[in-house]
Design an enzyme around this catalytic site. Structure first.
Site, short mmCIF file in Angstrom:
data_model
loop_
_atom_site.label_atom_id
_atom_site.label_comp_id
_atom_site.label_asym_id
_atom_site.label_seq_id
_atom_site.Cartn_x
_atom_site.Cartn_y
_atom_site.Cartn_z
N GLN A 91 -4.31 -4.61 7.40
CA GLN A 91 -5.29 -5.47 6.76
C GLN A 91 -5.18 -6.82 7.53
OE1 GLN A 91 -7.77 -4.72 4.44
NE2 GLN A 91 -8.52 -6.76 4.39
N ASP A 115 3.17 -4.01 7.99
CA ASP A 115 1.81 -3.46 7.74
C ASP A 115 1.00 -4.35 8.32
OD1 ASP A 115 -0.22 -2.22 6.86
OD2 ASP A 115 0.55 -1.70 5.07
N CYS A 138 -4.76 2.35 -3.50
CA CYS A 138 -3.66 2.86 -2.78
C CYS A 138 -2.35 2.06 -3.22
CB CYS A 138 -3.55 3.13 -1.56
SG CYS A 138 -4.87 4.60 -1.22
N LYS A 171 -10.18 0.49 10.44
CA LYS A 171 -10.53 -0.94 9.56
C LYS A 171 -10.81 -1.86 10.42
CE LYS A 171 -7.76 -1.73 6.39
NZ LYS A 171 -7.28 -2.14 4.75
N HIS A 174 0.92 -1.09 -0.19
CA HIS A 174 0.11 0.13 -0.04
C HIS A 174 0.76 1.35 -0.04
CE1 HIS A 174 -2.87 2.90 1.84
NE2 HIS A 174 -3.92 2.40 1.44
N1 PMP Z 1 -1.79 -0.82 4.57
C1 PMP Z 1 -2.78 -1.57 4.16
C2 PMP Z 1 -2.70 -2.88 3.77
C3 PMP Z 1 -4.18 -0.94 3.99
O1 PMP Z 1 -5.00 -1.72 3.69
C4 PMP Z 1 -4.40 0.49 4.45
C5 PMP Z 1 -5.64 1.11 4.31
N2 PMP Z 1 -6.51 0.86 3.24
C6 PMP Z 1 -3.14 1.20 4.90
C7 PMP Z 1 -2.01 0.59 4.82
C8 PMP Z 1 -3.33 2.75 5.12
O2 PMP Z 1 -4.09 3.08 6.03
P1 PMP Z 1 -4.76 4.36 6.67
O3 PMP Z 1 -5.11 5.10 5.33
O4 PMP Z 1 -5.82 4.27 7.49
O5 PMP Z 1 -3.37 4.93 7.05
#
Ligand code: PMP
Length: 409
Positions: free
Chosen positions: A203, A200, A366, A226, A123
């Site tokens: 998810q 990270d 993203c 999330k 991401h």
């Molecule tokens: N890493 C992963 C795997 C994600 O799915 C997300 C959010 N979609 C993020 C990072 C970033 O999260 P945030 O936008 O809440 O900082």
């Protein structure tokens, strides 16, 4: 087995009709999850009965607010099995967690020529802060490739992880492919060459039991929104000795011990990294989310999502012209199915599905480099959570058949 019908009554928004007679089918939890009443109530109660600034007032209300906010931190620490809550830093979201580490740890420990290892399935939150660090320092970023199944090619690890690698930062679960990566194996491989490992877990933490001590990761970041919690709150976990040695990221109130006209000294962990009035209600809300998920049980939630993912993969395989990306087997996949349909743009799919009340995401999620490697500008993505039912998957599939009809496929 989860009592999904009962769980659904915990989420007020799931009773919504998007259009007259057309209920919401929410299949976008990977972008942000919905909130159960327990979380809404905890935040409402805080604002109605408990609000005062934390860590400051020597009066009862401020002490009560501080206790509620700090007790949430304790429960969050327990939820990921952190050794102490001082290693659990409140940030705004996973993104801020990566920025904090890339800035604070990165600026002090990474030099020109050093390597930062990421993967091709990251991401942007786990890409851009490292690219900015590389820009500042002259470090080199390398990307561990994924294969045709959307799995990391572990046979390439020895080529990519070397004594030049300072940190290996990777996702536990891909938010596009859903791939569940072998976190412990990757952490051990990083440590074997003297590199740090950052996970990270944005998810992962919402969908499976996560144990930072079992993984032995050096840093880990995730977002509250999330995992049934509010927006504006996330967590950075780090190993104590690393966090102790790192300089602050943001400066201001609360993160200091003493300030003079000549300079300042820093507060102890975790507050050294928490400048200014924090997201108090959001911290309390995340604590309530953790209680809610714990009561249901993370293993049960994971099992339900595996069941739904398996059901969805089977059902989607019956739709002609549709390709699901990433692992084809549910056991290797979190509750995410990104797909494309020949000759139909993902945005058109999402728009037509919306007419049936079905919320999915369309775009690059993203993860632009991942899509570039696949030769796609976008994909459609359905994602599942503890409240997802097989009936909702059936609606998704029926609606996708209608999309084919509209496009005369
Ligand atoms: N890493 C992963 C795997 C994600 O799915 C997300 C959010 N979609 C993020 C990072 C970033 O999260 P945030 O936008 O809440 O900082």
């Amino acid at each position: 087995m989860l009592d999904v019908e009962k769980i659904r009554t915990d989420f007020p928004i799931l009773q919504t009709e998007m259009y007259p007679g057309i209920p919401l089918v929410f299949l976008d939890s990977a972008a942000s999850s919905q909130k159960p009443t327990a979380v809404l109530d905890a935040m409402d109660y805080y604002y109605r009965a408990l609000h005062a600034n934390v860590h400051r007032g020597i009066y009862r209300l401020s002490e009560d607010a501080t206790n509620a906010y700090e007790s949430a931190r304790e429960r969050i620490a327990h939820f990921i099995n952190a050794p102490t809550s001082t290693q659990v830093i409140y940030v705004r979201n996973a993104t801020e967690g990566f920025n904090l580490v890339a800035y604070s740890w990165g600026n002090t420990n990474v030099q020109a020529g050093d390597e930062i290892l990421l993967t091709e399935m990251e991401h942007h939150a786990n890409l851009v802060p490292w690219q900015m660090l590389a820009e500042r320092t002259g470090a080199i970023i390398r990307y561990l490739p994924f294969d045709k199944q959307g799995m990391l090619d572990l046979s390439l690890l020895p080529q990519f992880l070397t004594e030049k690698t300072k940190i290996f930062s990777f996702t536990a679960v891909s938010n596009v492919f859903g791939t569940i990566n072998p976190v412990k194996q990757l952490v051990d491989a990083a440590h074997a060459v003297g590199a740090l490992a950052m996970v990270d877990a944005a998810q992962a933490v919402p969908h499976m039991a996560v144990d930072v001590q079992a993984w032995d990761c050096d840093f880990l970041a995730f977002s509250g929104h999330k995992m049934c919690g509010p927006t504006g709150i996330g967590i950075l976990y780090g190993k104590q000795e690393l966090l102790e040695a790192m300089p602050p990221f943001l400066g201001g109130g609360d993160m200091i011990r003493r300030v003079t006209f000549d300079g300042s000294t820093w507060n102890e962990l975790p507050w050294k990294f928490e400048a200014g009035t924090p997201s108090i209600a959001e911290g309390i809300g995340l604590g309530a989310a953790v209680d809610y998920l714990t009561d249901i049980g993370m293993d049960a939630i994971h099992a339900h999502e595996q069941f739904i993912t398996h059901y969805a993969l089977e059902a989607l395989s019956e739709v002609p012209d549709l390709k699901v990306w990433g692992p084809a087997v549910a056991s290797q996949k979190g509750g995410v199915a990104a797909f494309t349909m020949a000759k139909v743009h993902p945005h058109d799919i999402a728009e037509l599905l919306d007419k049936d009340g079905i919320a999915i995401r369309a775009g690059h999620h993203c993860a632009m480099p991942l899509h570039q490697k696949l030769g796609l500008s976008a994909s459609a993505r359905a994602s599942f959570y503890l409240h997802t039912t097989t009936a909702e998957i059936d609606k998704l599939v029926a609606s996708l058949h209608r999309v084919r009809h509209v496009f005369r496929l």
